[in-house]
Motif scaffolding. Structure first.
Motif, PDB file in Angstrom:
ATOM      1  N   ARG A   1       0.848  -1.199   0.000  1.00 22.89           N
ATOM      2  CA  ARG A   1       0.000   0.000   0.000  1.00 22.89           C
ATOM      3  C   ARG A   1       0.883   1.249   0.000  1.00 22.89           C
ATOM      4  O   ARG A   1       2.103   1.161  -0.002  1.00 22.89           O
ATOM      5  N   ARG A   2       0.241   2.402   0.013  1.00 25.15           N
ATOM      6  CA  ARG A   2       0.982   3.665   0.020  1.00 25.15           C
ATOM      7  C   ARG A   2       1.899   3.719   1.241  1.00 25.15           C
ATOM      8  O   ARG A   2       1.501   3.343   2.337  1.00 25.15           O
TER       9      ARG A   2
ATOM     10  N   THR B   1       5.355   2.266  -3.837  1.00 24.52           N
ATOM     11  CA  THR B   1       6.375   2.823  -4.711  1.00 24.52           C
ATOM     12  C   THR B   1       7.218   1.677  -5.255  1.00 24.52           C
ATOM     13  O   THR B   1       7.679   0.829  -4.490  1.00 24.52           O
ATOM     14  N   VAL B   2       7.412   1.645  -6.560  1.00 23.25           N
ATOM     15  CA  VAL B   2       8.169   0.563  -7.197  1.00 23.25           C
ATOM     16  C   VAL B   2       9.515   1.096  -7.672  1.00 23.25           C
ATOM     17  O   VAL B   2       9.585   2.074  -8.416  1.00 23.25           O
ATOM     18  N   LEU B   3      10.575   0.452  -7.215  1.00 26.66           N
ATOM     19  CA  LEU B   3      11.929   0.744  -7.657  1.00 26.66           C
ATOM     20  C   LEU B   3      12.476  -0.497  -8.345  1.00 26.66           C
ATOM     21  O   LEU B   3      12.124  -1.613  -7.958  1.00 26.66           O
ATOM     22  N   SER B   4      13.325  -0.315  -9.338  1.00 31.68           N
ATOM     23  CA  SER B   4      13.889  -1.497  -9.984  1.00 31.68           C
ATOM     24  C   SER B   4      15.348  -1.296 -10.338  1.00 31.68           C
ATOM     25  O   SER B   4      15.790  -0.187 -10.647  1.00 31.68           O
TER      26      SER B   4
ATOM     27  N   ALA C   1       8.152   0.814 -13.054  1.00 27.56           N
ATOM     28  CA  ALA C   1       8.823   1.373 -11.888  1.00 27.56           C
ATOM     29  C   ALA C   1       8.708   2.891 -11.833  1.00 27.56           C
ATOM     30  O   ALA C   1       8.721   3.567 -12.863  1.00 27.56           O
ATOM     31  N   HIS C   2       8.603   3.406 -10.604  1.00 28.58           N
ATOM     32  CA  HIS C   2       8.654   4.861 -10.415  1.00 28.58           C
ATOM     33  C   HIS C   2      10.083   5.373 -10.606  1.00 28.58           C
ATOM     34  O   HIS C   2      10.302   6.482 -11.086  1.00 28.58           O
ATOM     35  N   GLU C   3      11.042   4.566 -10.182  1.00 24.78           N
ATOM     36  CA  GLU C   3      12.462   4.910 -10.313  1.00 24.78           C
ATOM     37  C   GLU C   3      13.200   3.639 -10.691  1.00 24.78           C
ATOM     38  O   GLU C   3      12.995   2.583 -10.083  1.00 24.78           O
ATOM     39  N   ALA C   4      14.045   3.714 -11.718  1.00 27.37           N
ATOM     40  CA  ALA C   4      14.743   2.519 -12.183  1.00 27.37           C
ATOM     41  C   ALA C   4      16.182   2.847 -12.547  1.00 27.37           C
ATOM     42  O   ALA C   4      16.482   3.935 -13.042  1.00 27.37           O
TER      43      ALA C   4
END
Length: 199
Positions: free
Chosen positions: A98-99, A129-132, A144-147
């Motif tokens: 979740r957030r 929040t998705v990071l990869s 992803a929000h940030e990759a």
């Protein structure tokens, strides 16, 4: 972080100082630090490659920097039922995303398997929040929000090296930069090596 790893990261930062990779690692690390509470960081690999090494480094950084939200839950595709509780976290953990939670996806393969992409997309839709960190997978990067995407060949940093850069940068305070990280690495080396003999 062990003595050898700390020296490795310091050397790697020096070697990459004239490239954008250190800054890219720090950007991803800031995303990890934005996880709001302990237990909110989930680390996910592929069914064939679980990011054990990165999980251990992030757990070390959480302790050294007193940032408990950096200690990840390693989400496993098929955890054995007899494993300790922290190694028995299955994909159902992603259903609680979740957030305020962060899902950090690590995929060294050229393309992420479809079931992974579906799970990651669901977590993002739930507010996480998705990071990869990947090897140039356009579909994973688009979710992803940030990759940070490395190419399988041609980049001056290896996939393992980037994991070291990201985990060590995650433990540094927001107001510290290159000099601060160097000081911190020096303190870690002192902790690992023990007290120095008197002159």
């Amino acid at each position: 972080m062990g003595c050898v790893d700390a020296r490795h990261v310091a050397l790697l930062r020096d070697l990459l100082a004239s490239t954008p990779w250190v800054e890219r690692a720090e950007d991803l690390a800031r995303g990890l630090r934005r996880t709001r509470s302990p237990g909110g960081l989930m680390l996910l690999g592929t069914p064939d490659d679980e990011p054990w090494h990165l999980a251990a480094h992030l757990d070390d950084e959480a302790r050294y920097a007193d940032l408990p939200q950096l200690s990840p839950s390693l989400v496993r595709w098929e955890p054995p039922p007899g494993a300790p509780a922290h190694l028995r976290i299955g994909l159902e953990r992603l259903e609680d995303a979740r957030r305020g939670h962060t899902l950090f996806v690590v995929n060294e393969a050229p393309e992420a398997p479809v079931p992974l992409l579906e799970r990651v997309d669901d977590a993002r839709r739930s507010g996480a929040t998705v990071l990869s960190l990947d090897q140039g997978d356009p579909e994973l990067t688009s979710i992803a929000h940030e990759a940070v995407s490395l190419s399988p060949s041609g980049d001056p940093v290896t996939f393992e090296g980037m994991q070291h850069l990201v985990s060590s940068a995650a433990g540094q305070a927001e107001d510290r930069r290159r000099g601060g990280l160097r000081d911190r690495l020096s303190r870690l080396l002192d902790l690992v090596s023990g007290p120095r003999p008197a002159d």
